[in-house]
Scaffold this active site. Structure first.
Site, PDB file in Angstrom:
ATOM      1  N   ASN A  10       0.871  -1.175   0.000  1.00  0.00           N
ATOM      2  CA  ASN A  10       0.000   0.000   0.000  1.00  0.00           C
ATOM      3  C   ASN A  10       0.906   1.222   0.000  1.00  0.00           C
ATOM      4  OD1 ASN A  10      -1.782   2.060   0.536  1.00  0.00           O
ATOM      5  ND2 ASN A  10      -2.231   1.427   2.644  1.00  0.00           N
ATOM      6  N   LYS A  12       0.132   4.263  -0.284  1.00  0.00           N
ATOM      7  CA  LYS A  12      -0.477   5.474   0.306  1.00  0.00           C
ATOM      8  C   LYS A  12      -0.208   6.675  -0.612  1.00  0.00           C
ATOM      9  CE  LYS A  12      -0.039   3.286   4.761  1.00  0.00           C
ATOM     10  NZ  LYS A  12       0.074   3.410   6.193  1.00  0.00           N
ATOM     11  N   HIS A  92      -9.403   1.443   4.918  1.00  0.00           N
ATOM     12  CA  HIS A  92      -8.147   1.666   5.637  1.00  0.00           C
ATOM     13  C   HIS A  92      -8.391   2.652   6.783  1.00  0.00           C
ATOM     14  CE1 HIS A  92      -4.070   2.767   6.607  1.00  0.00           C
ATOM     15  NE2 HIS A  92      -3.685   1.683   5.974  1.00  0.00           N
ATOM     16  N   GLU A  94      -6.722   4.999   7.904  1.00  0.00           N
ATOM     17  CA  GLU A  94      -6.414   6.408   7.603  1.00  0.00           C
ATOM     18  C   GLU A  94      -7.600   7.076   6.919  1.00  0.00           C
ATOM     19  OE1 GLU A  94      -2.683   5.696   5.582  1.00  0.00           O
ATOM     20  OE2 GLU A  94      -1.789   5.144   7.512  1.00  0.00           O
ATOM     21  N   GLU A 163      -5.392  -4.576  10.820  1.00  0.00           N
ATOM     22  CA  GLU A 163      -4.332  -3.581  10.969  1.00  0.00           C
ATOM     23  C   GLU A 163      -4.569  -2.765  12.242  1.00  0.00           C
ATOM     24  OE1 GLU A 163      -2.345  -2.573   6.981  1.00  0.00           O
ATOM     25  OE2 GLU A 163      -4.049  -1.258   7.204  1.00  0.00           O
ATOM     26  N   GLY A 169       2.870   2.198  10.737  1.00  0.00           N
ATOM     27  CA  GLY A 169       3.934   3.189  10.562  1.00  0.00           C
ATOM     28  C   GLY A 169       4.680   3.549  11.833  1.00  0.00           C
ATOM     29  N   SER A 208       3.485  -2.197  10.362  1.00  0.00           N
ATOM     30  CA  SER A 208       4.931  -2.323  10.605  1.00  0.00           C
ATOM     31  C   SER A 208       5.492  -3.690  10.244  1.00  0.00           C
ATOM     32  CB  SER A 208       5.265  -1.956  12.055  1.00  0.00           C
ATOM     33  OG  SER A 208       4.935  -0.599  12.303  1.00  0.00           O
TER      34      SER A 208
HETATM   35  P1  PGA Z   1       2.953   0.213   7.570  1.00  0.00           P
HETATM   36  O1  PGA Z   1       1.483   0.492   6.993  1.00  0.00           O
HETATM   37  O2  PGA Z   1       3.419  -1.103   6.987  1.00  0.00           O
HETATM   38  O3  PGA Z   1       3.775   1.378   7.094  1.00  0.00           O
HETATM   39  O4  PGA Z   1       2.849   0.150   9.052  1.00  0.00           O
HETATM   40  C1  PGA Z   1       0.556  -0.555   6.838  1.00  0.00           C
HETATM   41  C2  PGA Z   1      -0.728  -0.010   6.269  1.00  0.00           C
HETATM   42  O5  PGA Z   1      -1.173   1.062   6.702  1.00  0.00           O
HETATM   43  O6  PGA Z   1      -1.357  -0.644   5.395  1.00  0.00           O
END
Ligand code: PGA
Length: 249
Positions: A10, A12, A92, A94, A163, A169, A208
């Protein structure tokens, strides 16, 4: 039940034309590995990525539930397909947070995408305060129940990504026991809802994931792959994760 592992990147809001070389490298390496691999890119890169890596699964990161209409800035499932995308992420955290998407919105998006012919990765996950209150499993199970599409015709086209928001992140990852507990609970919900096909749905872990922790995470029962953010931007970081998934298959 053997479910082939899926590792989806992903990107983003990262990636310009100058990054398309990474897509090529990943797509070529993915051909030889025993895992399904996909990259969910910014919409601006989808069509060019598909041209650069024909046959490789390129996806979007969001889709609108309507076929078309007065929705400035939004993208329909037909538009994603027209650009060459094969899959899309919905729900997601976010977007749930920053765009205020509700479980009902996400259910509608998943249904629209599946009906149009896109594969779907549906995200769920708890905040740190919910985890600390000991309510992670109940909260995420309820979120899943409310966001699931009404039906899935082909379980191989639909995946769930667990998640934890606090792990995205941040470099923090839940314990192996906590990942196992959550994935087992989500599996039970999927089987309760869909019957036998619910046991075929892939449940990805996200938050992560990197080369150093992937093998351990993929060894957990009911972890059928990963949704990878930061570590999907560079082939050198992403491919070892795909290799770990292939080795765990
Ligand atoms: P990350 O993000 O691997 O940077 O923690 C995962 C995601 O939000 O899909």
């Amino acid at each position: 039940m053997t479910r082939r592992k899926l590792v989806a990147g992903n990107w983003k809001m990262h990636g310009l034309s100058s990054d398309l070389g990474e897509v090529s490298v990943i797509s070529i390496a993915a051909e030889t590995l025993r895992a399904d691999v996909a990259l969910c890119l910014p919409a601006t890169l989808i069509e060019r990525a598909v041209r650069k890596a024909p046959g490789f699964a390129i996806g979007g990161q969001d889709v609108h539930q309507a076929d078309k209409g007065a929705h400035t800035g939004c993208i329909s499932a037909a538009m994603l397909l027209d650009a060459g995308a094969r899959l899309v992420i919905v729900g997601h955290s976010e977007r749930r947070e920053a765009q205020g998407e509700t479980d009902a919105d996400i259910k509608a998006k998943a249904e629209a995408a599946l009906a149009a012919g896109l594969d779907v990765i549906l995200c769920v996950g708890e905040s740190d305060s919910v985890r600390e209150a000991g309510e992670a499993v109940a909260t995420v199970s309820a979120q899943l129940d409310a966001s699931l599409p009404a039906s899935i015709d082909d379980a191989s086209r639909f995946s769930v990504a667990y998640e934890p928001i606090w792990a995205i992140g941040t470099g923090k990852v839940p314990s192996i026991a906590d990942i196992g507990e959550m994935h087992e609970a989500l599996r039970q919900r999927l089987v309760a809802r869909f019957g036998e096909p619910g046991s075929e749905v892939r449940i990805l872990y996200g938050g992560s994931v990197k080369a150093s922790n992937a093998a351990e995470i993929f060894g957990v029962a009911d972890v059928d792959g990963a949704l990878v953010g930061g570590a999907s931007l560079k082939s050198a970081d992403f491919l070892p994760i795909v290799e770990a998934a292939a080795a765990a298959a």
